[in-house]
Scaffold this active site. Structure first.
Site, PDB file in Angstrom:
ATOM      1  N   TRP A   9      42.970  23.672  39.719  1.00 40.16           N
ATOM      2  CA  TRP A   9      44.318  23.822  40.648  1.00 40.16           C
ATOM      3  C   TRP A   9      45.050  24.961  40.251  1.00 40.16           C
ATOM      4  CZ3 TRP A   9      46.251  17.908  41.206  1.00 40.16           C
ATOM      5  CH2 TRP A   9      45.403  17.232  41.810  1.00 40.16           C
ATOM      6  N   HIS A  96      40.060  31.662  31.017  1.00 42.68           N
ATOM      7  CA  HIS A  96      39.764  31.961  32.437  1.00 42.68           C
ATOM      8  C   HIS A  96      40.041  33.422  32.522  1.00 42.68           C
ATOM      9  CE1 HIS A  96      40.698  31.945  36.585  1.00 42.68           C
ATOM     10  NE2 HIS A  96      39.787  30.945  36.895  1.00 42.68           N
ATOM     11  N   GLU A 154      31.835  33.432  35.890  1.00 42.50           N
ATOM     12  CA  GLU A 154      33.107  33.658  36.861  1.00 42.50           C
ATOM     13  C   GLU A 154      32.947  35.026  37.235  1.00 42.50           C
ATOM     14  OE1 GLU A 154      35.198  30.014  38.173  1.00 42.50           O
ATOM     15  OE2 GLU A 154      36.450  31.185  36.649  1.00 42.50           O
TER      16      GLU A 154
HETATM   17  P1  PGA Z   1      38.279  30.706  43.325  1.00 47.65           P
HETATM   18  O1  PGA Z   1      38.720  30.421  41.628  1.00 47.65           O
HETATM   19  O2  PGA Z   1      37.603  29.373  43.863  1.00 47.65           O
HETATM   20  O3  PGA Z   1      39.414  30.576  44.055  1.00 47.65           O
HETATM   21  O4  PGA Z   1      37.565  31.876  43.563  1.00 47.65           O
HETATM   22  C1  PGA Z   1      37.776  30.109  40.774  1.00 47.65           C
HETATM   23  C2  PGA Z   1      38.235  29.909  39.533  1.00 47.65           C
HETATM   24  O5  PGA Z   1      39.451  30.908  39.457  1.00 47.65           O
HETATM   25  O6  PGA Z   1      38.011  29.321  38.723  1.00 47.65           O
END
Ligand code: PGA
Length: 232
Positions: A9, A96, A154
């Protein structure tokens, strides 16, 4: 094996009331879910309250978005692994890209956070944008600690941009990550602009074991669409 669907979130929603409403909607939406494990990672301040309102048989697990590496002490503003657990978290996102960027988190700090989180039994979701981060972030992590580790690929260009990584490219990265992990049985998720249209592709064609979802996890229609597609 069940897919792991993690909702990040981020710094949303603006008030507890909205967080509860969103949580309730997700709870209703996933009642009949069978093939996915659902984790919601709200801001720290909402965790305890969501834990309290969670139905006993709820299929939703809770997670933190970050964690500190010490369990207590003079560290203003930090939240420890034990505190996270006590607030109902079973999972925690570590490293992250937004924290690497805005909080200038280093691989060394991320490594300490991972060790601390895994040592108290939290399941840690390490986010990486490239394979070289893995070696540094996992430095010294061995044995049983790795049993609770999850990696999320990611790609930075795909985070919050609406420009998801192609399944082909993501799959190549997934294979390189597996290679780096010496083919250990560590689940690898994909994250970055996942929506109800592209979600299933990463699991079915890309071979990922789950998804890390940001923006779309705040839109209940979209999120339910993702769940329906991956739960088939
Ligand atoms: P997003 O973010 O789905 O809005 O691209 C993914 C994340 O940052 O884990």
């Amino acid at each position: 094996m069940k897919s792991l669907i993690v909702a990040n979130w981020k710094c949303n929603p603006a008030a507890l009331k909205e967080a509860k409403t969103l949580f309730n909607s997700v709870e209703k939406g996933i009642k009949n879910i069978r093939n996915a494990e659902m984790v919601i990672c709200p801001p720290f301040v909402y965790l305890s309250e969501l834990k309290r309102m969670k139905n006993k048989r709820s299929k939703i697990k809770l997670g933190g978005q970050d964690v500190f590496w010490e369990n207590a002490g003079a560290y203003t503003g930090e939240v420890s692994p034990e505190m996270l657990k006590d607030s109902g978290a079973e999972y925690v996102i570590v490293g992250h890209s937004e924290r690497r960027k805005y909080q200038k988190e280093t691989d060394e700090a991320i490594n300490k956070k991972l060790k601390a989180a895994l040592s108290v039994g939290l399941k840690a979701i390490l986010c990486v944008d490239n394979v070289s981060q893995i070696k540094k972030d996992l430095n010294g992590l061995t044995g049983n600690l790795l049993l609770n580790l999850v990696i999320a690929y990611e790609p930075i260009f795909a985070i919050g941009t609406g420009k998801a990584c192609s399944v082909e490219r993501a799959e190549k990265m997934r294979m390189s990550i597996k290679e780096k992990l010496n083919k250990k049985n560590i689940p690898v998720l994909y994250g970055g602009s996942v929506n109800s249209q592209n979600a299933a592709g990463y699991l079915e064609k890309g071979g990922f074991q789950g998804l890390l979802i940001g923006g779309a996890s705040l839109k209940i229609e979209e999120f339910s669409g993702i769940i329906r597609r991956v739960d088939r």
